[in-house]
Design an enzyme around this catalytic site. Sequence first.
Site, PDB file in Angstrom:
ATOM      1  N   LYS A   1      31.844  -2.538  20.695  1.00  0.00           N
ATOM      2  CA  LYS A   1      31.159  -3.597  21.446  1.00  0.00           C
ATOM      3  C   LYS A   1      31.595  -3.621  22.905  1.00  0.00           C
ATOM      4  CE  LYS A   1      28.581  -5.748  18.393  1.00  0.00           C
ATOM      5  NZ  LYS A   1      27.347  -6.507  18.518  1.00  0.00           N
TER       6      LYS A   1
ATOM      7  N   ASP B   1      30.402 -13.359  17.150  1.00  0.00           N
ATOM      8  CA  ASP B   1      31.334 -13.504  16.037  1.00  0.00           C
ATOM      9  C   ASP B   1      32.658 -12.860  16.410  1.00  0.00           C
ATOM     10  OD1 ASP B   1      30.527 -10.822  15.855  1.00  0.00           O
ATOM     11  OD2 ASP B   1      28.934 -11.404  14.469  1.00  0.00           O
TER      12      ASP B   1
HETATM   13  C1  LIG Z   1      32.732  -4.250  14.504  1.00  0.00           C
HETATM   14  C2  LIG Z   1      31.270  -4.453  14.402  1.00  0.00           C
HETATM   15  N1  LIG Z   1      30.526  -3.571  13.731  1.00  0.00           N
HETATM   16  C3  LIG Z   1      29.197  -3.693  13.625  1.00  0.00           C
HETATM   17  C4  LIG Z   1      28.532  -4.761  14.198  1.00  0.00           C
HETATM   18  C5  LIG Z   1      27.059  -4.887  14.008  1.00  0.00           C
HETATM   19  O1  LIG Z   1      26.319  -4.717  15.186  1.00  0.00           O
HETATM   20  P1  LIG Z   1      24.872  -5.348  15.336  1.00  0.00           P
HETATM   21  O2  LIG Z   1      25.021  -6.843  15.278  1.00  0.00           O
HETATM   22  O3  LIG Z   1      24.381  -4.848  16.630  1.00  0.00           O
HETATM   23  O4  LIG Z   1      24.062  -4.871  14.177  1.00  0.00           O
HETATM   24  C6  LIG Z   1      29.267  -5.704  14.903  1.00  0.00           C
HETATM   25  C7  LIG Z   1      28.616  -6.855  15.528  1.00  0.00           C
HETATM   26  O5  LIG Z   1      29.233  -7.766  16.018  1.00  0.00           O
HETATM   27  C8  LIG Z   1      30.663  -5.557  15.016  1.00  0.00           C
HETATM   28  O6  LIG Z   1      31.423  -6.434  15.691  1.00  0.00           O
END
Ligand SMILES: Cc1ncc(COP(=O)(O)O)c(C=O)c1O
Length: 397
Positions: free
Chosen positions: A80, A128
């Site tokens: 992110k 989150d």
């Molecule tokens: C560590 C991690 N993996 C995957 C995701 C999923 O990404 P997306 O919400 O773009 O599908 C998030 C989203 O916050 C995340 O923090």
Amino acid sequence: MTDPFAQAALHHVAVTPKRGDAAMRVLTPDDFARAWDEITAWDGYAPTPLVSLPGLAGQIGVGHIAYKHEGPRFGLGSFKALGGAYAALRVLQRELGTRLGHPVTLADIRGGAYAEACAGITLSSATDGNHGRSLAWGCQRVGAPCRIYIHAEVSETRAQAMRDLGADVVRIDGDYDASVDLARTEADENGWFVVSDTSWDGYADPPRDVMAGYGVMTREACEAMEDAPSHVILQGGVGGLAASVAAYLRQHWGDDAPRVIITEPDRAACLYESAQKGVPTTVPIHEETIMAGLSCGEPSEMAWAILREEAQDFVTMPDSIVAPTMRLLANGDSGDAQIEAGESAVAGLATLIAVMRQPDMAAALGLDAQSRVLLIGSEGVTDPAIFAAIMAGADHV
Ligand SMILES: Cc1ncc(COP(=O)(O)O)c(C=O)c1O
């Protein structure tokens, strides 16, 4: 001893993707190239490792597993870091251009040429955890105020990490989707700019930039692979990560791009539900999943526009296989490199192991001893207390 992977309740819906041009049009090669040029110029930029897991691959019966480990990304702990911080710069670029009446460059903003003006532009978002951390970091680097909305279940460690980066953190009683709503309302009332990782009707530029930023990770992975993988298993929250990776893989490999499998926690399976209904569909979240980053009930419209054309399979998985996967990865149980990964990072690997323990499911997904599977290990240890509890044997936190 019971095998949590063999027992795991997996649900699968197969779709015949309507191949169109979304992977080139919604996120263009130019979008990805602009983000690459900017992000690879940042201090501290280094590609994250693409780790092979040959021991585990042999044990579960696939040909090869490549795990893109995002733990080291810019010291922020997750992929992110590439999205929010880049989208923040782009919002400032657009707003400064309007206020000053002339174009401004990302390099000048980054270099501090507009520090005074940036101090008067507040950026905000719901999160989150990981997206907010990236946004807070991006704001701190250019001196823009940052306001972050978190829901009731976001861990205090993750909240503090954002405060440490200078963000004003507001905790609400409701869930993630309620925090998105509040961020939008308060931004409208106060003239702040929402930098969201999810898109909705009439709101597209920041989430497009966020997804373009994630493309850095996929490009690094492609450059580290000699051949196209046969499958990629992508975890879904709002779908931004999955859509960005799927689009870049299509742009890079063309017709040789891998089969795209989306996996989601069964407690927050909005993409699975959307695939079943054929339209973006919101699901209620009754109980939070341990995979905090994936706890999203409302798909991103822009992400869905890509996934409906690129994803062939949508799977849901239970929380029960997350902690065992984190432990086997951290312990290097199969003789592979030891990797410290967070709860949301291991969703794809947990799904793969469970699928290979369930022959009907493996056949349905076309996974066998020849398969070469790409996984995105989207975070490292973003919450040390949760990680320690899981390593000590806890399955729930
Ligand atoms: C560590 C991690 N993996 C995957 C995701 C999923 O990404 P997306 O919400 O773009 O599908 C998030 C989203 O916050 C995340 O923090």
